[in-house]
Design an enzyme around this catalytic site. Structure first.
Site, PDB file in Angstrom:
ATOM      1  N   GLU B  50       0.892  -1.055   0.034  1.00 39.65           N
ATOM      2  CA  GLU B  50      -0.131  -0.232   0.146  1.00 39.65           C
ATOM      3  C   GLU B  50       0.846   1.227  -0.032  1.00 39.65           C
ATOM      4  O   GLU B  50       0.276   2.430  -0.592  1.00 39.65           O
ATOM      5  CB  GLU B  50      -1.073   0.131   1.041  1.00 39.65           C
ATOM      6  CG  GLU B  50      -2.040  -1.096   1.164  1.00 39.65           C
ATOM      7  CD  GLU B  50      -1.685  -2.295   1.678  1.00 39.65           C
ATOM      8  OE1 GLU B  50      -0.684  -2.576   1.822  1.00 39.65           O
ATOM      9  OE2 GLU B  50      -2.715  -3.278   1.651  1.00 39.65           O
ATOM     10  N   PHE B 112     -11.305  -6.771  14.198  1.00 42.48           N
ATOM     11  CA  PHE B 112     -10.374  -7.474  13.218  1.00 42.48           C
ATOM     12  C   PHE B 112     -10.119  -6.411  12.325  1.00 42.48           C
ATOM     13  O   PHE B 112     -10.892  -5.778  11.620  1.00 42.48           O
ATOM     14  CB  PHE B 112     -10.699  -8.873  12.723  1.00 42.48           C
ATOM     15  CG  PHE B 112      -9.884  -9.426  11.744  1.00 42.48           C
ATOM     16  CD1 PHE B 112      -8.554  -9.639  12.127  1.00 42.48           C
ATOM     17  CD2 PHE B 112     -10.065  -9.404  10.262  1.00 42.48           C
ATOM     18  CE1 PHE B 112      -7.772 -10.146  11.157  1.00 42.48           C
ATOM     19  CE2 PHE B 112      -9.175  -9.784   9.442  1.00 42.48           C
ATOM     20  CZ  PHE B 112      -7.976 -10.188   9.900  1.00 42.48           C
ATOM     21  N   GLN B 113      -8.589  -6.040  12.076  1.00 43.67           N
ATOM     22  CA  GLN B 113      -8.351  -5.030  11.206  1.00 43.67           C
ATOM     23  C   GLN B 113      -8.818  -3.650  11.547  1.00 43.67           C
ATOM     24  O   GLN B 113      -9.030  -2.897  10.556  1.00 43.67           O
ATOM     25  CB  GLN B 113      -8.280  -5.610   9.805  1.00 43.67           C
ATOM     26  CG  GLN B 113      -7.519  -6.971   9.598  1.00 43.67           C
ATOM     27  CD  GLN B 113      -7.424  -7.091   8.095  1.00 43.67           C
ATOM     28  OE1 GLN B 113      -8.517  -6.917   7.015  1.00 43.67           O
ATOM     29  NE2 GLN B 113      -6.392  -7.471   7.541  1.00 43.67           N
ATOM     30  N   LYS B 162     -17.525  -0.556   6.234  1.00 48.27           N
ATOM     31  CA  LYS B 162     -17.869  -1.595   5.330  1.00 48.27           C
ATOM     32  C   LYS B 162     -19.506  -1.494   5.189  1.00 48.27           C
ATOM     33  O   LYS B 162     -19.928  -1.565   3.936  1.00 48.27           O
ATOM     34  CB  LYS B 162     -17.162  -3.038   5.744  1.00 48.27           C
ATOM     35  CG  LYS B 162     -17.736  -4.056   4.805  1.00 48.27           C
ATOM     36  CD  LYS B 162     -17.028  -5.348   4.977  1.00 48.27           C
ATOM     37  CE  LYS B 162     -17.392  -6.199   3.717  1.00 48.27           C
ATOM     38  NZ  LYS B 162     -16.606  -7.475   3.960  1.00 48.27           N
ATOM     39  N   MET B 478      24.911   8.218   1.807  1.00 48.56           N
ATOM     40  CA  MET B 478      24.593   9.620   2.429  1.00 48.56           C
ATOM     41  C   MET B 478      24.806   9.358   4.071  1.00 48.56           C
ATOM     42  O   MET B 478      25.374  10.343   4.559  1.00 48.56           O
ATOM     43  CB  MET B 478      23.053  10.162   2.234  1.00 48.56           C
ATOM     44  CG  MET B 478      23.010  11.630   2.659  1.00 48.56           C
ATOM     45  SD  MET B 478      23.919  12.699   1.802  1.00 48.56           S
ATOM     46  CE  MET B 478      23.071  13.162   0.632  1.00 48.56           C
TER      47      MET B 478
HETATM   48  C1  LIG Z   1      12.906   5.327   5.051  1.00 50.78           C
HETATM   49  C2  LIG Z   1      14.208   5.803   5.573  1.00 50.78           C
HETATM   50  N1  LIG Z   1      14.857   5.440   6.478  1.00 50.78           N
HETATM   51  C3  LIG Z   1      15.964   5.933   6.762  1.00 50.78           C
HETATM   52  C4  LIG Z   1      16.585   7.225   5.933  1.00 50.78           C
HETATM   53  C5  LIG Z   1      17.737   7.931   6.483  1.00 50.78           C
HETATM   54  N2  LIG Z   1      18.352   7.597   5.174  1.00 50.78           N
HETATM   55  C6  LIG Z   1      18.741   8.848   4.213  1.00 50.78           C
HETATM   56  S1  LIG Z   1      19.959   8.557   3.056  1.00 50.78           S
HETATM   57  C7  LIG Z   1      20.246   7.083   3.636  1.00 50.78           C
HETATM   58  C8  LIG Z   1      21.164   5.926   2.710  1.00 50.78           C
HETATM   59  C9  LIG Z   1      20.436   5.960   1.477  1.00 50.78           C
HETATM   60  O1  LIG Z   1      21.244   4.664   0.766  1.00 50.78           O
HETATM   61  P1  LIG Z   1      21.153   4.499  -0.740  1.00 50.78           P
HETATM   62  O2  LIG Z   1      19.784   4.398  -1.073  1.00 50.78           O
HETATM   63  O3  LIG Z   1      22.316   3.483  -1.140  1.00 50.78           O
HETATM   64  O4  LIG Z   1      21.650   5.864  -1.489  1.00 50.78           O
HETATM   65  P2  LIG Z   1      23.037   6.530  -1.588  1.00 50.78           P
HETATM   66  O5  LIG Z   1      23.080   7.711  -0.523  1.00 50.78           O
HETATM   67  O6  LIG Z   1      24.110   5.592  -1.283  1.00 50.78           O
HETATM   68  O7  LIG Z   1      23.389   7.305  -2.779  1.00 50.78           O
HETATM   69  C10 LIG Z   1      19.537   6.589   4.743  1.00 50.78           C
HETATM   70  C11 LIG Z   1      19.680   5.444   5.371  1.00 50.78           C
HETATM   71  C12 LIG Z   1      15.498   7.643   5.181  1.00 50.78           C
HETATM   72  N3  LIG Z   1      15.602   8.908   4.286  1.00 50.78           N
HETATM   73  N4  LIG Z   1      14.152   7.125   4.952  1.00 50.78           N
END
Ligand SMILES: Cc1ncc(C[n+]2csc(CCOP(=O)(O)OP(=O)(O)O)c2C)c(N)n1
Lengths: 163, 569
Positions: B50, B112-113, B162, B478
């Site tokens: 979803e 439920f749900q 529902k 990042m």
């Molecule tokens: C749902 C979620 N969890 C954690 C983060 C924190 N976060 C920001 S960038 C990142 C790393 C992303 O890694 P990747 O997709 O490999 O991209 P890269 O930075 O290596 O280009 C994380 C864990 C986030 N933005 N969103």
């Protein structure tokens, strides 16, 4: 700064939680909040007392206005207005304290609305500070319960909040 | 005409001209799904989670000027949708989410749900409502679409028990909505606009700072016209890319944490700043106290009064729809016949060109190892700068924003506000549905793509030929970058171990997978991918693991306190 914010909102399920939710989500403070339907049952009037800098209160008013169910918002404390709060206070009233309580109620223009051999329930209305000073003025150890409604406010004279 | 609640829901969606309904069935919405089955106007897209349904609906809205629509069941259907809803909310995207609820009699019984959907979504929707009477459905859905699309747009959730979808009543779709509590301002105050125009004409060092509001209000043409007429420099935020042509010499690129040197310097040292549908957020201006150290006059156009003077005090606030306000500005400017002081403007441009000469976007390319910036540059070349580009969240997102020059609005789809990893592929899906036949690329990272990887299956079912550009650095890049800069190179849990073979994974889903590890193969692979008009191609680029995003303003620092390259560390 203490601000008294008054608003009209749709009398719909969830409207109150939308307002209170906004305060907690954005870290604004609520000293008191009162709400009840108006003469038009489809609309409620709410008074919120909040403490914050002018910037914060400006944001609060804007954020309130943004809520879809909020019809109108004013900061009553910007100009002349009236504030009232109702307090019900139950005190121990025996011996010489019984007479003293009656006297204090009279001074503060309160009314005794329930009487037993050992207790009084008094009803007081006034500004929040008046109610505070009543509590200050009587012997603390005699207070059994206090219930306060929180502040309701209305603008003086031609300041009218309606649609 | 007497219809059931479920029939009414579908009729309402038809009336709203919903082309695609992104959703996932379950007990509480079975009546609605039954009605969907019996008609052909509203096409349902079965996602695999979803969250992706809401993201796809959100992308459909971002890439068109229409409202996106999603349908989910009660309980887990709604909780799964919450990330999607919050993502749309933070970026002010118009989406209507219809959710099923347990029967009215069961509400509050821990059925439920059952989940309090209105409660759980309240902080991340523009509005929501629980419908307890079949006679209220039509008006509620009409209201939902109206609220989602007008004013500052946003998601609206309609929760329908529902039993209400089984009850019957007479149906007629309301023609219009009148609400005493909701009347967004459209036209800006003429007097304020006059003041703003005068300030702009008197400016010696003007700067335009344009945000997502320009895109949302479809005002890129008006903005471009005004900025061209005035000859002012302009910066477009992460949400505003494409609001002014990125290849135009007047464009200084993106501002903020990973913005260009020239954009940030100009934001800081201008004497008149014209903020258009932008909100001075922390990722743009950094520390507001540092920003306030330099005196400048600020004009702020925004449809949401609460965005004005929230983080930065402004001198000329203009509340109104960006497009309408810009129209009036152009009209007034033409009426005065005046133009800004050419000499002052010339001196200002000279200063800007000096800042520009720092060439902050340069990077050291390599023959041996693929540089991520190079991939994006090639992507831009191969698609002639005309693709729809979605991204996930991380370094790759910033590189895409920096190196793909967007000339048109609604071409760049990313989660700017919430920063939701996982949006990339669902965004590409929603976008491809809205623009069949147009090239759609999803720039992602090996971590982000795994957050909604199941959607490869949806892409197969609907034959969506999106191109996935995976900048695979084997790191939460990042996160690793911040650990390198601010946590003594302690790479706590930021290495992505046990990665799948993405090319084979794509093949397992019935797609085409390519693995590229040599710089010399980058362009060829991209060309090959875009030539395949009917296939989803997963391009797994093995890139330099150590590359960082520059320039960078550290969180909480001032806008001009930039780290320009590794030498500044
Ligand atoms: C749902 C979620 N969890 C954690 C983060 C924190 N976060 C920001 S960038 C990142 C790393 C992303 O890694 P990747 O997709 O490999 O991209 P890269 O930075 O290596 O280009 C994380 C864990 C986030 N933005 N969103």
């Amino acid at each position: 700064m203490r601000h008294v914010i008054s608003l009209l909102l749709e009398n719909e399920a969830g409207a109150l939680s939308r307002v209170s939710n906004m305060f907690s989500a954005r870290g604004y403070n609520i000293e008191s909040l009162t709400v009840a339907p108006t003469e038009d049952p489809s609309m409620s009037r709410m008074t919120i007392v909040s403490i914050g800098s002018d910037d914060v209160v400006e944001q609060i008013t804007k954020q309130l206005n943004k809520l879809v169910e909020v019809v109108k918002v004013v900061d009553l404390s910007e100009a002349a207005h009236i504030e009232r709060e109702l307090m019900l206070i139950k005190v121990r009233a025996t011996g010489k304290d019984r007479e003293e309580m009656k006297r204090m109620a009279d001074i503060f223009r309160g009314r005794i609305v329930d009487v037993t051999e050992s207790t009084y329930v008094m009803e007081l209305t006034g500004s929040a500070t008046k109610l505070d000073s009543f509590i200050e003025a009587i012997d603390r150890s005699l207070i059994l319960e206090t219930v306060r409604t929180g502040v309701s406010g209305i603008g003086r004279g031609d300041r009218i909040l309606r649609i | 005409m007497v219809l059931t609640g479920a029939e009414i829901v579908i009729r309402c969606l038809q009336e709203e001209k919903v082309e695609y309904l992104f959703g996932y069935p379950g007990g509480a919405v079975l009546h609605i799904y039954d009605e969907l089955f019996k008609q052909e106007k509203v096409r349902h897209v079965l996602v695999r989670h979803e969250q992706a349904a809401v993201h796809a609906a959100d992308a459909y809205a971002r890439s068109t000027e229409k409202v996106g629509c999603a349908l989910v069941t009660s309980g887990p259907g709604v909780t799964n949708a919450v990330t999607g809803i919050a993502t749309a909310y933070m970026d002010s995207i118009p989406v209507v989410i219809i959710s099923g609820q347990v029967p009215t009699g069961a509400i509050g019984q821990d059925a439920f749900q059952e989940v309090d959907s209105v409660g759980i979504t309240r902080p991340c929707v523009k509005h929501n409502m629980l419908i307890k009477d079949v006679r209220d459905i039509a008006a509620a859905i009409k209201k939902a679409f109206h609220i989602a699309a007008t004013g500052r747009p946003g998601p609206v959730l309609v929760d329908i028990p529902k039993d209400v979808t089984a009850q019957k009543c007479d149906f007629s779709y309301p023609k219009s909505v009148a609400m005493r509590s909701y009347n967004p301002v459209i036209k800006g105050h003429t007097g304020q606009i006059k003041k703003a125009v005068q300030l702009m004409l008197d400016a010696k060092r003007p700067m335009v700072y344009a945000g997502g509001g320009v895109i949302l209000s479809d005002a890129a043409d008006r903005l471009t016209k005004l900025v061209k007429a005035l000859g002012f420099p302009i910066t477009n935020t992460l949400m505003g890319l494409g609001g002014f042509p990125g290849t135009d010499p007047q464009s200084l690129g993106m501002p903020g944490m990973h913005g260009t040197y020239e954009a940030n310097m100009s934001m800081q040292y201008c004497d008149v700043l014209i903020a258009v549908g932008a909100r001075f957020d922390d990722r743009v201006i950094g520390d507001p106290a540092h920003f306030a150290q330099v005196a400048r006059k600020i004009i702020h156009i925004d449809i949401d009064p609460s965005s004005i003077s929230k983080r930065v005090k402004v001198d000329v606030p203009i509340v109104g729809n960006v497009g309408d306000v810009l129209d009036e500005m152009i009209r007034q400017l033409e009426a005065t016949g005046e133009r800004p002081d050419a000499e002052a403007l010339g001196t200002w441009w000279k200063q800007i060109d000096e800042w520009r000469a720092r060439d902050c976007m340069k990077y050291k390319n390599s023959d041996e190892i693929i540089k991520p910036q190079f991939v994006i540059q090639k992507l831009w070349e191969v698609t002639k700068g005309d693709a729809f580009v979605t991204s996930d969240v991380g370094q790759h997102q910033m590189w895409a924003a920096q190196y793909y020059k967007f000339d048109k609005p609604r071409r760049w789809l990313n989660s700017g506000g919430l920063g939701t990893m996982g949006v990339g592929m669902p965004y590409a899906m929603g976008c491809q549905f809205a623009h069949p036949g147009s090239p759609v690329a999803c720039v992602t990272g090996e971590a982000s793509i795994q957050m909604c990887i199941q959607e490869l299956s949806t892409c197969k079912q609907y034959r969506l030929p999106i191109k996935i550009v995976n900048l695979n650095n084997r790191y939460l890049g990042m996160v690793r970058q911040w650990q390198e800069f601010f946590h003594g190179n302690r790479y706590s849990e930021s290495y992505m171990d046990s990665l799948p073979n993405f090319a084979k994974l794509a093949e397992a889903y019935g797609h085409v997978g390519l693995e590229i590890d040599k710089p010399g193969d980058v362009e060829g692979a991209l060309r090959e991918a875009f030539k395949r008009k009917t296939d989803l191609v997963f391009l797994d680029f093995k890139i330099d693991q150590t590359e960082n995003v520059y320039p960078m303003v550290q969180g909480g620092k001032g806008l001009t306190e930039m780290i320009l390259s590794s030498e500044d560390l």
